[in-house]
Write a protein that holds these residues in place. Structure first.
Motif, PDB file in Angstrom:
ATOM      1  N   GLU A 102      -3.298  -6.265  -4.699  1.00 47.48           N
ATOM      2  CA  GLU A 102      -1.951  -6.331  -4.132  1.00 47.48           C
ATOM      3  C   GLU A 102      -1.507  -7.777  -3.943  1.00 47.48           C
ATOM      4  O   GLU A 102      -0.328  -8.099  -4.141  1.00 47.48           O
ATOM      5  CB  GLU A 102      -1.904  -5.573  -2.808  1.00 47.48           C
ATOM      6  CG  GLU A 102      -2.010  -4.069  -2.964  1.00 47.48           C
ATOM      7  CD  GLU A 102      -1.940  -3.325  -1.644  1.00 47.48           C
ATOM      8  OE1 GLU A 102      -1.884  -2.078  -1.674  1.00 47.48           O
ATOM      9  OE2 GLU A 102      -1.950  -3.970  -0.573  1.00 47.48           O
ATOM     10  N   GLN A 125       2.950   0.905  -4.823  1.00 46.85           N
ATOM     11  CA  GLN A 125       2.797  -0.295  -5.650  1.00 46.85           C
ATOM     12  C   GLN A 125       3.371  -0.139  -7.057  1.00 46.85           C
ATOM     13  O   GLN A 125       3.296  -1.060  -7.857  1.00 46.85           O
ATOM     14  CB  GLN A 125       1.305  -0.659  -5.804  1.00 46.85           C
ATOM     15  CG  GLN A 125       0.576  -0.914  -4.506  1.00 46.85           C
ATOM     16  CD  GLN A 125      -0.231   0.286  -4.060  1.00 46.85           C
ATOM     17  OE1 GLN A 125       0.130   1.407  -4.370  1.00 46.85           O
ATOM     18  NE2 GLN A 125      -1.303   0.051  -3.333  1.00 46.85           N
ATOM     19  N   LYS A 131       0.821  -1.213   0.000  1.00 48.17           N
ATOM     20  CA  LYS A 131       0.000   0.000   0.000  1.00 48.17           C
ATOM     21  C   LYS A 131       0.855   1.263   0.000  1.00 48.17           C
ATOM     22  O   LYS A 131       0.397   2.334  -0.415  1.00 48.17           O
ATOM     23  CB  LYS A 131      -0.922   0.019   1.219  1.00 48.17           C
ATOM     24  CG  LYS A 131      -0.192   0.141   2.549  1.00 48.17           C
ATOM     25  CD  LYS A 131      -1.141   0.139   3.728  1.00 48.17           C
ATOM     26  CE  LYS A 131      -0.374   0.245   5.049  1.00 48.17           C
ATOM     27  NZ  LYS A 131      -1.281   0.193   6.215  1.00 48.17           N
ATOM     28  N   TYR A 186       3.688   6.592  -0.126  1.00 47.64           N
ATOM     29  CA  TYR A 186       2.268   6.924  -0.244  1.00 47.64           C
ATOM     30  C   TYR A 186       1.944   7.987  -1.296  1.00 47.64           C
ATOM     31  O   TYR A 186       0.854   7.951  -1.884  1.00 47.64           O
ATOM     32  CB  TYR A 186       1.672   7.362   1.109  1.00 47.64           C
ATOM     33  CG  TYR A 186       1.651   6.271   2.140  1.00 47.64           C
ATOM     34  CD1 TYR A 186       0.671   5.282   2.121  1.00 47.64           C
ATOM     35  CD2 TYR A 186       2.619   6.206   3.131  1.00 47.64           C
ATOM     36  CE1 TYR A 186       0.658   4.263   3.068  1.00 47.64           C
ATOM     37  CE2 TYR A 186       2.614   5.202   4.083  1.00 47.64           C
ATOM     38  CZ  TYR A 186       1.630   4.229   4.047  1.00 47.64           C
ATOM     39  OH  TYR A 186       1.628   3.221   4.982  1.00 47.64           O
TER      40      TYR A 186
END
Length: 598
Positions: A115, A89, A86, A516
């Motif tokens: 994922e 990716q 997360k 992120y």
């Protein structure tokens, strides 16, 4: 000179030499050299540079920290780690990450079906896969298939319903059962911006009663040997270590109690993430050393195991931010300074001007190093008065324009004097001399955590670092949204240089954006991801590889389900071929602005 806190946040990954930012590795290339090389290949808009050697550095550091602690305390368990997908990716990040982690059997953590497919495809056999998050029957079935493929996979249950589903799939298929973990809801919570991910009211995890019920269910179905791990997570990027110690004690006792109840194959504690990244440019926020963090994990779990008479558990971590943040740098040009139009050639002075305008002229002509501060304050006061006179109808638009130009000319002249004679005094009045810098990027696409939670990121120019920056800066992105701004904060001031963008380029670097930001970025105004480049070092020299261009406008429209064939047909109507060719060319370019330095 202002070093923008590079000695606080950079961990010696970047240095300032000869007025530019350089990569402190191998041949020490400068960031501006790489930007120019990419620009020569006609890639426009913001650039995202990824540095796999920094991924390798962080993975090495993580394993060394824990293995040092294991040796120090003669710990019997082993250290393992997985990267939570997360966090990032994207293939330009994940492929180097997997290669960097091979020698450690560094694995992957999946929190969704998509994922999990990535982990099943790219994770190296022998490296662990853990599966977190809420799961349906399909996702649990995928984990069984991954086990059949030969993966070392552990499904972490977030509730008793997931365990019931595991039992269903186990009965309905002939597939081997993956290892099972239990996420425990601890009483203790973490610290920092993400502390709410731990604690008794956390979103995930089983209560004490549910843990006991889960173990009984496993025993009743002859699957107690499949319980191999307990898992907890009390927060990302913890700035203090005390919450970790408390959580370790609580989780350690849960582990030991389950062992003594008969969970003979239980052999691991997954402590989640928590290792912090230093984002601050102004003062160190971390209140512990990284080795202290690892030592406390090993020491605490060893003592509990000894106290309860159980084997010392293997340790898993998921410190994704720690691994990824430093590996990516966003670099984008400044397109415009919003006082650039305030120069003498734009003055429209009359034969007879209002008295305050004449006073501004005198201030501008007579200013010197001794009077710079006084005259700058006077000019700002005069401008305030003239703007009120304009609102009352006593001066016209030309007078207002002249007032704005003269005031800004005085401020610039004062800055020049103060930079030479009294730089500290200049910084004291930074609210009065702010400059707006228009930057060719979207905050919503490239720094979503700044927009969403005001996350701090290190920001600095990558050139001109042999000169004092004299303008307190607010950054405007190119979206049509007023939230697309990094405003000037006098408590954490950003100072940039005053320069003529028609004569020289000026690029800003945004650091620690590897965690992120790529995947959370949103297409506000339909801006896509920046052009990505992987920076590889071979034989001590730099190579720019895997260039992934920013997405074309036509492809963005197709991604959000527009009929692009219809768009082209409508646009083509009533246009001659030459005009349509120009239009089509624009459709196949990205949305970022095109200027001299873009």
């Amino acid at each position: 000179m202002n070093n923008y806190g590079i000695d606080i946040w950079a961990d010696d990954n970047f240095i300032i030499e000869d007025g530019v930012v350089k990569i402190n590795y191998a041949s020490k290339p400068s960031l501006i050299e790489m930007v120019k090389e990419i620009r020569e290949q006609d890639y426009k808009g913001p650039l995202l540079f990824r540095f796999p050697h920094l991924i390798q550095k962080q993975i090495d550091k993580l394993f060394n920290l824990y293995n040092n602690a294991i040796d120090e305390y003669n710990y019997k368990g082993k250290f393992n780690a997985v990267f939570p997908l997360k966090v990032n990716q994207l293939p330009n990040f994940i492929h180097p990450l997997i290669k960097c982690g091979e020698k450690y059997n560094y694995g992957l953590e999946a929190g969704s079906k998509a994922e999990l497919f990535l982990a099943m495809t790219y994770n190296k056999y022998g490296s662990p896969i853990t599966v977190n998050g809420f799961k349906d029957k399909e996702m649990i079935h995928l984990a069984f298939i991954a086990k059949k493929m030969g993966h070392d996979i552990t499904v972490i249950i977030e509730g008793l319903n997931e365990l019931e589903t595991i039992l269903e799939v186990e009965k309905e298929t002939n597939l081997p059962t993956p290892s099972i973990g239990i996420r425990v809801r601890l009483f203790n919570s973490g610290s920092g911006a993400w502390a709410k991910s731990g604690g008794i009211d956390a979103k995930f995890g089983l209560s004490s009663t549910e843990i006991l019920e889960a173990f009984e269910m496993l025993e009743e179905n002859n699957l107690s040997d499949m319980l191999t791990m307990i898992h907890f997570h009390i927060g990302s990027a913890m700035n203090t270590i005390k919450p970790l110690k408390n959580a370790l004690k609580e989780a350690g006792h849960i582990y030991a109690e389950l062992k003594n109840l008969g969970a003979t194959k239980l052999n691991a504690i997954n402590i989640g993430g928590g290792l912090a990244v230093e984002y601050s440019q102004f003062q160190r926020t971390l209140q512990y050393s990284l080795q202290e963090f690892a030592n406390d994990v090993i020491f605490t779990l060893k003592n509990i195991a000894k106290q309860k008479g159980v084997e010392e558990p293997n340790i898993f971590t998921e410190s994704g931010r720690f691994i990824s943040a430093s590996s990516t740098v966003l670099i984008t040009p400044v397109l415009e300074l919003f006082t650039a139009e305030f120069d003498e050639e734009h003055l429209r002075l009359k034969e007879i001007n209002p008295p305050l305008i004449e006073e501004l002229r005198d201030l501008y002509n007579d200013i010197n190093s001794k009077t710079a501060l006084e005259y700058m304050h006077d000019s700002i006061d005069h401008l305030d008065s003239l703007l009120k006179l304009f609102d009352l109808g006593y001066i016209d638009l030309e007078d207002r324009s002249n007032a704005e130009i003269l005031t800004n000319l005085i401020i610039k002249k004062a800055i020049w004097f103060l930079e030479v004679d009294d730089y500290d005094e200049l910084k004291r009045i930074d609210n009065k001399i702010q400059e707006k810098y228009l930057v060719n990027f979207s905050i919503f696409q490239s720094l979503p955590d700044f927009w969403g939670i005001k996350q701090e990121f290190p920001i600095m120019p990558i050139t001109h670092l042999n000169k004092n920056p004299t303008r307190s800066a607010s950054l405007w992105d190119i979206t049509c949204d007023s939230d697309g701004e990094i405003g000037f904060d006098p408590n954490k001031p950003l100072f940039l240089h005053d320069l003529d963008l028609k004569k020289e380029e000026y690029y800003l670097g945004f650091f620690h954006v590897g965690a992120y930001q790529d995947i959370l970025g949103m297409r506000h105004n339909l801006f896509s991801h920046p052009t990505e480049i992987n920076v590889i070092f071979e034989n001590n020299e730099v190579k720019l590889e895997n260039i992934l261009e920013s997405q074309k406008i036509i492809d963005i429209l197709e991604d959000i389900d527009y009929d692009t064939k219809q768009i082209k047909e409508v646009l083509k109507k009533n246009l001659d071929n030459n005009t349509y060719k120009i239009l089509k060319k624009y459709l196949h370019d990205n949305s970022y602005l095109k200027t001299t330095w873009s």
